[in-house]
Design an enzyme around this catalytic site. Structure first.
Site, PDB file in Angstrom:
ATOM      1  N   ASP A  55       4.328  89.119  30.307  1.00 15.35           N
ATOM      2  CA  ASP A  55       4.526  88.376  29.071  1.00 15.35           C
ATOM      3  C   ASP A  55       5.979  88.435  28.615  1.00 15.35           C
ATOM      4  OD1 ASP A  55       1.862  87.636  28.910  1.00 15.35           O
ATOM      5  OD2 ASP A  55       1.293  89.388  27.714  1.00 15.35           O
ATOM      6  N   TYR A 121       1.459 100.165  35.537  1.00 19.13           N
ATOM      7  CA  TYR A 121       2.352  99.912  34.409  1.00 19.13           C
ATOM      8  C   TYR A 121       2.721 101.235  33.734  1.00 19.13           C
ATOM      9  CZ  TYR A 121       1.439  94.842  34.285  1.00 19.13           C
ATOM     10  OH  TYR A 121       1.364  93.507  34.594  1.00 19.13           O
TER      11      TYR A 121
END
Length: 260
Positions: A55, A121
């Site tokens: 994003d 992540y």
């Protein structure tokens, strides 16, 4: 006719100035600039397929894409004779915050997105004003309780349906993910990092998980409350999404070796 070869390209990028990875109308993205650089280098229109999407404002220390450049009639493309030439030439065409790390020839049917078996992540949080962490870590005033957050993170790993952490109106076939790691670590400098790995992630999933775990760490909800949030499958029950600046895609794994 020369057969086109498929390549994986490993890259890293600082997502601060981009509206994510994927090409979008009226917004500058990492994929758009990589496509333009490849098209210039290979002298033909190039479209890439990434290992996923990040994003706006999210960073990646490891990201893979695949490309199958069609060689010019009677000639070889810029990757074929010297990967170093392709690597150096491609980096020269990209801005400072996008770096090409490797160009790897792969099987004709290798797929950067669908073949990936694991993605990892990290989410970074710090607690003292630091000009060198601004834009790359989330600044919080109070240190949350890591033990409580790790208890809640362990509960999250018991589930597979993460509809409550997904951005609404996404075009996914399933909201099921298999999480293999979810853990908070405190670093020597007092900052904390959330590590999470799974076979796949939903849009906004990591930032929503972190926001929910911070609620636990602040004492707003007990760790066991995470069960009800997940079982509700309702995004409004989970915590707010934390800022993008602290999130990094750090690893993507495949069932075959990737060596230059």
């Amino acid at each position: 006719m020369v057969n086109a070869k498929r390549y994986f390209i490993e890259l890293a990028y600082d997502g601060t100035h981009y509206h994510g990875w994927q090409v979008q109308p009226n917004a500058v993205t990492v994929q758009e600039l990589v496509n333009k650089a490849l098209s210039t280098l290979l002298r033909c229109p190039i479209e890439t397929i990434g290992c996923g999407r990040t994003d706006t404002g999210v960073h990646a220390t490891q990201f893979y894409l695949h490309v199958t450049p069609q060689p010019p009639e009677g000639g070889a493309n810029a990757f074929e004779n010297s990967s170093f030439r392709g690597l150096g030439g491609l980096n020269a065409l990209l801005p400072y915050d996008i770096a090409i790390k490797n160009i790897i020839e792969v099987a004709d049917d290798a797929h950067a997105r669908f073949d990936a078996t694991l993605r990892s992540y990290e989410y970074h949080i710090h607690f003292n004003k630091d000009p060198f962490k601004h834009g790359y870590s989330w600044l919080l005033r109070d240190v949350p309780d890591l033990d409580l957050m790790n208890r809640a993170a362990a509960i999250i790993m018991e589930y597979t349906d993460f509809s409550c952490f997904s951005k609404s109106n996404t075009q996914t076939m399933t909201n099921n993910c298999k999480i293999s790691r979810a853990e908070w670590i405190m670093k020597d400098d007092g900052s904390i990092v959330f590590h999470i790995s799974a076979d796949r992630f939903l849009r906004n999933m990591v930032r929503a998980i972190v926001g929910t775990l911070i609620m636990v760490g602040k004492g707003d909800i007990p760790p066991e409350a995470v069960r009800g949030i997940i079982e509700s499958k309702n995004r409004s029950k989970a915590g707010t999404s934390v800022p993008a600046c602290g999130l990094y895609l750090t690893e993507v794994r495949y069932p075959y070796p990737l060596t230059p």
